[in-house]
Design an enzyme around this catalytic site. Structure first.
Site, short mmCIF file in Angstrom:
data_model
loop_
_atom_site.label_atom_id
_atom_site.label_comp_id
_atom_site.label_asym_id
_atom_site.label_seq_id
_atom_site.Cartn_x
_atom_site.Cartn_y
_atom_site.Cartn_z
N ASN A 193 46.10 98.02 49.45
CA ASN A 193 44.83 98.51 48.90
C ASN A 193 43.86 98.98 49.99
OD1 ASN A 193 44.16 96.09 50.05
ND2 ASN A 193 42.94 95.33 48.34
N LYS A 194 44.28 98.96 51.25
CA LYS A 194 43.37 99.32 52.33
C LYS A 194 43.38 100.82 52.61
CE LYS A 194 41.86 95.14 53.16
NZ LYS A 194 42.60 94.39 52.14
#
Lengths: 386, 386
Positions: free
Chosen positions: B216-217
């Protein structure tokens, strides 16, 4: 004067392996690895959730005959969580072999527990149930809640056999010891994917077991491991603990215990699914290599190859030559000659009770492990060598 | 009667994002991802060593202006090892924000230390140096060797700011507090790759910093993280600790301290090298999205967008809408309406001091964090949305 043993060994290895350099163990990617990894990237689900993680877990469970498998980031993490779920707590002691890779002891330490080292047997290279029972009779006492080390006063909570180089331990004997002393049995099956004891896959005997898919293992996910268990509730708990213990919710972030960021990324599981398809072929190939080595060294005096124990089917992950005591002093010369010849070999691990960080931990008498360490030489073992 | 705020927000989001469903944050693989991963598999070096790990570490160091970067298995592991190398020991306390993802607190716990939660400031969403100084004046005393919590008696060893949603904390203020109280400064820069404070990259102010490349980064390696440090010796030690603390030797297995199996697999680093090439474009795209959201919500009463603090360049990893106190009670209705409309939103994390496993840890007064948690709504934030 007979020819130097190291020359004989180099020559014998070259007859089997040819003259080109050989590593100790390397992976083979000749199946669907590219396809599955590409598909995984195209899906954008490369990380914490994804279809390949679910599939890898399902296929591992099917293959091992385990009710459940939970994929994690490596074998150390798998063992740590397996022991925690088996009840190991800070202040406990855990029986582990001194003849093992350091991860076995580290996983105990991460839980705040202390490894308590026990001896191996010559045949399996794994924990010796007879010697262990004798040692426990001497060093432990029964107290309310289980077994206590009478010298340290700490509870002895669990027994963690490791299937050395893929050869199954004497599980019947070890299960009896675990039962009689009230110890949780957790198998370190990091090296033994594909190995069976009396027809049953290693890692499925204890309450929980741990597999590894590190790059040097029989199949690899880059880095990875799995927890095996027959207990659905423990499996669900393992999944929860290894995914930061977040309660399912559409958007809330509630973590109901202290978990870990230990899940296997989907990218690595994609590689694992392809590798698992090739495992039966790898097992056949490694068995052929074992037979070839055994034939080639049959007439070499003072050495023998480790063979699968009676009643077992070993994966022959790492081939191991054992020197007789009479020539043990030539181990380093042989290691040197083989590596100089481009044929990568290595000795067994330094036993845990001799490592600085674990030197002061409790241990049983360790004559067999001490002897084996001076005499083991691992040989090039990759699938596809012969 | 004015229209319901949740309807206004859904309509405004749809004007920016269109009507198709949108996730909160998803990765983009439109560069060399396939090529590098294929090359990595073809090399057979998918695991513990490999050229992509070395390259990823070098390029991360170059990009962040850090002397060194050590790639590891995830951001939690990076933070754990960074804190250990900064001197955090069992029995210590570590100041962390209560407004953070649980990994920040977990990493402290894994070291046997106790998180001590501090408040945020409205502007940066990160630790408030003024409030922290006031709290330390009240709760701590100077003793030989450093600062002690006068209520618990434990040493307060380190200060771990986290750059929330990619917005840099007030590093100048926090460095002064760390200096004045003798606390080791370790930055949790898990969310802030690409974010700069006064021109300097986040994660490079403290003794050590931690990055994350979770799925999710802003860039992802599947799972992964990195330790940043300006100190060559600490970097070498970080590499040693994260690779089982094995001493270099051709064949001996000697581990001179208790290390970790935390190295990033080469397979994941290959993905990371391709992602890092695309990072500048992601930053531009996310800044465009921030501008678009700010414009679209400019005339919506009772809400505002979080903007980069003065003197900072934020990566705008997660876009955040803040509700005024007057409409904070509509948060869940807005979360529900947006998610029902296929536009994924979420609130801030449950603050650490409200989680069951950390409820009993020491903490400062937390009025700002408590207020923010009731009012933050993260919006769809992927690169490429506008």
């Amino acid at each position: 004067m007979p020819p130097c043993l190291s020359i004989v060994i180099v020559d014998t290895l070259k007859k089997i392996l040819g003259t080109a350099p050989k590593t100790l163990h390397e992976p083979r990617f000749q199946g669907n690895e590219h396809r599955y990894v590409r598909d995984c990237i195209d899906s954008t689900f490369v990380s914490s959730v994804g279809a390949y993680v679910d599939r890898f877990e399902r296929e591992l469970a099917d293959y091992t005959g385990s009710r459940r498998a939970v994929a994690v980031v490596n074998g150390t993490a798998a063992l740590q969580v397996a022991m925690q779920l088996a009840g190991v707590r800070s202040g406990d002691e855990v029986i582990v072999p001194t003849l093992t890779f350091v991860a076995t002891a580290n996983a105990v330490h991460y839980l705040g527990a202390t490894p308590h080292f026990a001896d191996s047997e010559m045949g399996t290279l794994g924990l010796d149930p007879v010697a262990l029972r004798e040692w426990l009779t001497h060093c432990s006492e029964q107290v309310a809640g289980g077994t206590r080390n009478r010298y340290t006063g700490r509870p002895i909570r669990a027994l963690v056999p490791m299937h050395t180089f893929g050869h199954p331990c004497d599980m019947e004997g070890l299960m009896a010891v675990a039962h009689d002393y009230g110890l949780a049995l957790v198998e370190d099956a990091a090296e033994s994917l594909g190995s069976r004891y009396q027809g049953r896959h290693t890692g499925t005997f204890g309450k929980l077991g741990a597999l590894s898919f590190n790059g040097n293992k029989i199949i690899t996910t880059g880095g990875g491991g799995a927890i095996l268990t027959q207990d659905e509730k423990l499996a669900d708990h393992a999944k929860h603990l290894t995914t930061t213990a977040k309660q399912p919710h559409r958007w809330e972030y509630v973590h109901d215990e202290i978990g870990y960021n230990f899940r296997m990324p989907n990218l690595n599981a994609a590689l694992g699914c392809a590798q698992l398809e090739k495992l039966p072929g790898f097992l056949v190939s490694k068995r052929h290599l074992a037979v070839a080595y055994q034939g080639a060294f049959a007439n070499t005096p003072a050495v023998h190859l480790v063979q699968e124990p009676v009643g077992c089917e070993s994966n022959y992950w790492l081939q191991a030559l054992i020197l007789d005591e009479t020539v043990a002093d030539q181990r380093d010369a042989i290691l040197n000659a083989t590596n100089e010849a481009g044929l990568m070999t290595r000795p067994a691990w330094t036993p845990m009770h001799q490592l600085a960080p674990y030197r002061h931990c409790p241990h049983a008498p360790l004559p067999v492990a001490d002897s084996l360490v001076r005499r083991i030489i691992n040989l090039p073992s990759s699938a596809g060598l012969v």
